[in-house]
Design an enzyme around this catalytic site. Structure first.
Site, PDB file in Angstrom:
ATOM      1  N   GLY A  43      42.953   1.506 -24.546  1.00  0.00           N
ATOM      2  CA  GLY A  43      43.387   0.944 -24.909  1.00  0.00           C
ATOM      3  C   GLY A  43      44.024   1.422 -26.251  1.00  0.00           C
ATOM      4  N   ASP A  83      50.795  -8.308 -29.176  1.00  0.00           N
ATOM      5  CA  ASP A  83      48.966  -7.908 -28.376  1.00  0.00           C
ATOM      6  C   ASP A  83      49.003  -7.020 -26.843  1.00  0.00           C
ATOM      7  OD1 ASP A  83      47.356  -6.758 -30.694  1.00  0.00           O
ATOM      8  OD2 ASP A  83      46.545  -8.926 -30.585  1.00  0.00           O
ATOM      9  N   ASN A 140      50.518 -11.718 -34.401  1.00  0.00           N
ATOM     10  CA  ASN A 140      49.677 -11.201 -34.796  1.00  0.00           C
ATOM     11  C   ASN A 140      50.538 -10.040 -35.637  1.00  0.00           C
ATOM     12  OD1 ASN A 140      51.250  -9.608 -32.699  1.00  0.00           O
ATOM     13  ND2 ASN A 140      49.446  -7.640 -32.457  1.00  0.00           N
ATOM     14  N   GLY A 154      35.700 -10.986 -21.184  1.00  0.00           N
ATOM     15  CA  GLY A 154      35.976 -11.208 -22.780  1.00  0.00           C
ATOM     16  C   GLY A 154      36.646 -12.353 -22.314  1.00  0.00           C
ATOM     17  N   ALA A 155      36.105 -13.289 -23.654  1.00  0.00           N
ATOM     18  CA  ALA A 155      37.202 -14.375 -23.684  1.00  0.00           C
ATOM     19  C   ALA A 155      37.557 -14.621 -25.025  1.00  0.00           C
ATOM     20  CB  ALA A 155      37.046 -16.071 -23.353  1.00  0.00           C
ATOM     21  N   GLY A 156      37.791 -13.805 -26.390  1.00  0.00           N
ATOM     22  CA  GLY A 156      38.258 -13.241 -27.496  1.00  0.00           C
ATOM     23  C   GLY A 156      40.265 -13.068 -27.636  1.00  0.00           C
ATOM     24  N   GLY A 157      40.655 -12.664 -28.701  1.00  0.00           N
ATOM     25  CA  GLY A 157      41.563 -12.695 -29.010  1.00  0.00           C
ATOM     26  C   GLY A 157      42.291 -12.268 -28.457  1.00  0.00           C
ATOM     27  N   ALA A 158      41.787 -10.967 -27.982  1.00  0.00           N
ATOM     28  CA  ALA A 158      42.478  -9.446 -26.993  1.00  0.00           C
ATOM     29  C   ALA A 158      42.771 -10.080 -25.325  1.00  0.00           C
ATOM     30  CB  ALA A 158      41.641  -8.501 -27.741  1.00  0.00           C
ATOM     31  N   LYS A 170      44.836 -14.364 -38.124  1.00  0.00           N
ATOM     32  CA  LYS A 170      45.909 -14.622 -36.866  1.00  0.00           C
ATOM     33  C   LYS A 170      46.084 -15.859 -36.468  1.00  0.00           C
ATOM     34  CE  LYS A 170      44.914  -9.701 -34.571  1.00  0.00           C
ATOM     35  NZ  LYS A 170      44.858  -9.707 -33.071  1.00  0.00           N
TER      36      LYS A 170
HETATM   37  P1  NDP Z   1      36.850 -11.349 -30.288  1.00  0.00           P
HETATM   38  O1  NDP Z   1      35.480 -11.595 -31.532  1.00  0.00           O
HETATM   39  O2  NDP Z   1      37.712 -12.232 -30.645  1.00  0.00           O
HETATM   40  O3  NDP Z   1      36.439 -11.188 -28.965  1.00  0.00           O
HETATM   41  C1  NDP Z   1      34.857 -10.360 -28.459  1.00  0.00           C
HETATM   42  C2  NDP Z   1      34.782 -10.425 -27.052  1.00  0.00           C
HETATM   43  O4  NDP Z   1      33.988  -9.642 -26.869  1.00  0.00           O
HETATM   44  C3  NDP Z   1      34.334 -12.212 -26.911  1.00  0.00           C
HETATM   45  O5  NDP Z   1      34.618 -12.010 -25.317  1.00  0.00           O
HETATM   46  C4  NDP Z   1      33.138 -11.623 -26.540  1.00  0.00           C
HETATM   47  O6  NDP Z   1      31.850 -12.711 -26.122  1.00  0.00           O
HETATM   48  C5  NDP Z   1      32.546 -10.254 -25.624  1.00  0.00           C
HETATM   49  N1  NDP Z   1      31.350  -9.249 -26.805  1.00  0.00           N
HETATM   50  C6  NDP Z   1      31.504  -9.109 -27.996  1.00  0.00           C
HETATM   51  N2  NDP Z   1      30.131  -8.110 -27.938  1.00  0.00           N
HETATM   52  C7  NDP Z   1      29.407  -8.510 -26.714  1.00  0.00           C
HETATM   53  C8  NDP Z   1      28.277  -8.279 -25.535  1.00  0.00           C
HETATM   54  N3  NDP Z   1      27.226  -7.432 -26.948  1.00  0.00           N
HETATM   55  N4  NDP Z   1      28.440  -8.433 -24.287  1.00  0.00           N
HETATM   56  C9  NDP Z   1      29.021  -9.004 -23.508  1.00  0.00           C
HETATM   57  N5  NDP Z   1      29.792  -9.897 -25.126  1.00  0.00           N
HETATM   58  C10 NDP Z   1      30.455  -9.618 -25.898  1.00  0.00           C
HETATM   59  O7  NDP Z   1      37.599 -10.024 -30.073  1.00  0.00           O
HETATM   60  P2  NDP Z   1      38.967  -9.397 -30.591  1.00  0.00           P
HETATM   61  O8  NDP Z   1      39.015  -9.778 -28.699  1.00  0.00           O
HETATM   62  O9  NDP Z   1      39.624 -10.191 -31.132  1.00  0.00           O
HETATM   63  O10 NDP Z   1      38.417  -7.904 -29.676  1.00  0.00           O
HETATM   64  C11 NDP Z   1      37.874  -7.260 -28.429  1.00  0.00           C
HETATM   65  C12 NDP Z   1      38.008  -5.660 -29.014  1.00  0.00           C
HETATM   66  O11 NDP Z   1      40.132  -5.601 -28.660  1.00  0.00           O
HETATM   67  C13 NDP Z   1      38.078  -5.317 -30.067  1.00  0.00           C
HETATM   68  O12 NDP Z   1      36.973  -4.453 -30.139  1.00  0.00           O
HETATM   69  C14 NDP Z   1      39.224  -4.759 -30.477  1.00  0.00           C
HETATM   70  O13 NDP Z   1      39.192  -3.370 -31.792  1.00  0.00           O
HETATM   71  C15 NDP Z   1      39.746  -4.449 -29.157  1.00  0.00           C
HETATM   72  N6  NDP Z   1      41.091  -4.762 -29.184  1.00  0.00           N
HETATM   73  C16 NDP Z   1      42.152  -3.825 -29.045  1.00  0.00           C
HETATM   74  C17 NDP Z   1      43.899  -3.737 -29.056  1.00  0.00           C
HETATM   75  C18 NDP Z   1      44.366  -2.848 -29.125  1.00  0.00           C
HETATM   76  O14 NDP Z   1      45.964  -2.547 -29.092  1.00  0.00           O
HETATM   77  N7  NDP Z   1      43.846  -1.525 -28.226  1.00  0.00           N
HETATM   78  C19 NDP Z   1      44.369  -5.034 -29.572  1.00  0.00           C
HETATM   79  C20 NDP Z   1      43.137  -6.065 -29.999  1.00  0.00           C
HETATM   80  C21 NDP Z   1      42.260  -5.628 -29.882  1.00  0.00           C
HETATM   81  P3  NDP Z   1      31.118 -13.589 -26.363  1.00  0.00           P
HETATM   82  O15 NDP Z   1      32.874 -14.885 -26.591  1.00  0.00           O
HETATM   83  O16 NDP Z   1      30.318 -14.519 -25.908  1.00  0.00           O
HETATM   84  O17 NDP Z   1      31.251 -13.933 -28.172  1.00  0.00           O
END
Ligand code: NDP
Length: 287
Positions: free
Chosen positions: A252, A109, A94, A134-138, A73
């Protein structure tokens, strides 16, 4: 045989690695077939180091566009001719669409989540205080769109402080919303004045269906709209426990359907048959 047969099809799809379990083809193909469009959605494994060649292949074959998933992405940005303003802020694309010979990057997204909020939950975002786990891609995509759509205050709680604080800086610098970071040292107690609580972590995704994000559930009330990004299973343990506390919930699956519907509309120019797309995914997930 008809007089001037045309066996060609318009091609779109997804590039990713790993990509085999990506279910998007099911809902997009159902939509094309429902409208009788000669379009095909291809699920394509692109190995690391091959994205540039894959993008050249896309141009050479005249494909109409592509979705990007993990891990492409961000990398795809360098192979595009233009990027939509919101995707530029997120630094992630995306969906790629074609405009003549030019390839334009979009991110559907966060827009998919906003459309699910409006159409599934009938919820207005203007002026709201929203807390996001959370602070990942989503989370990045959702919070940028929420901020651009009028959310007043966005609170980010993330396991890794560096990633959370970086997203807060981005929101404060690039959007009109006020953003703050909340450390995840202990289970999150929802602060006063919060309207919406969102799980944007991967906790709860199949097969880890008993996982629940670290939230003090006693601080969830019937004043909250509680949302989850996890599409499979849609009725996560987090949403079940929030509903038991009287909160309204939004799953979701809607976000997944609408982000696909927006890509469908960008590619074909037709309104997406959202119900058909949702039913196809529900069958796939066994909902
Ligand atoms: P990323 O890998 O970019 O980010 C994952 C996030 O989850 C980070 O903030 C991470 O924290 C946190 N995390 C993961 N495991 C743990 C844990 N055990 N305890 C605490 N925090 C945790 O993933 P994405 O953001 O791309 O995706 C996240 C979810 O969103 C996925 O499950 C995906 O399926 C879903 N999604 C759904 C969509 C939809 O259309 N419904 C679209 C896109 C994604 P840290 O930064 O500390 O690692």
């Amino acid at each position: 045989m008809s007089e001037n047969p045309d066996y060609t099809e318009s091609l779109v799809g997804v590039f990713g690695h790993p990509v085999a379990e990506n279910p998007t083809c099911v809902m997009q193909q159902a939509a094309f077939d429902h409208l009788g469009l000669r379009w095909r959605y291809l699920t394509i494994e692109v190995l690391p180091g091959n994205l540039e060649a894959a993008m050249q292949g896309l141009r050479a074959m005249g494909m109409q566009g592509i979705n990007l998933t993990i891990p492409y992405k961000v990398e795809v940005l360098r192979y595009l001719d233009d990027i939509s303003p919101d995707a530029r802020i997120m630094g992630a694309v995306n969906t790629v669409r074609r405009e003549g010979d030019r390839l334009i990057g979009e991110n559907t997204d966060g827009k998919g989540f906003i459309r699910s909020l409006r159409e599934d939950a009938n919820y207005a975002i203007d002026g709201r205080q929203i807390i996001v786990m959370g602070a990942g891609g989503a989370a990045r995509a959702m919070t940028v769109e929420l901020a651009l759509a009028g959310a007043a205050r966005i609170l980010i709680c993330n396991r890794s402080p560096a990633r959370g604080e970086e997203l807060v800086r981005l929101l404060n610098a690039e959007t009109p919303a006020e953003a703050f970071f909340i450390p995840a040292d202990e289970p999150l107690t929802i602060p006063k004045g919060t309207d919406v609580v969102i799980n944007a972590t991967s906790i709860g995704l199949y097969p880890d269906v008993t996982g629940i994000p670290p939230v003090n559930m006693a601080s969830i009330t019937d004043a909250h709209l509680v949302c989850d990004v996890i599409p499979n299973p849609p009725n996560t343990r987090f949403l079940q426990e929030a509903a038991a506390r009287g909160a309204r919930t939004l799953d979701g699956l809607g976000m997944l359907v609408y982000q696909g519907a927006i890509a469908f509309e960008l590619w074909t120019g037709y309104p997406a048959p959202v119900d058909v797309m949702k039913a196809a995914l529900e069958r796939e997930f066994g909902v």
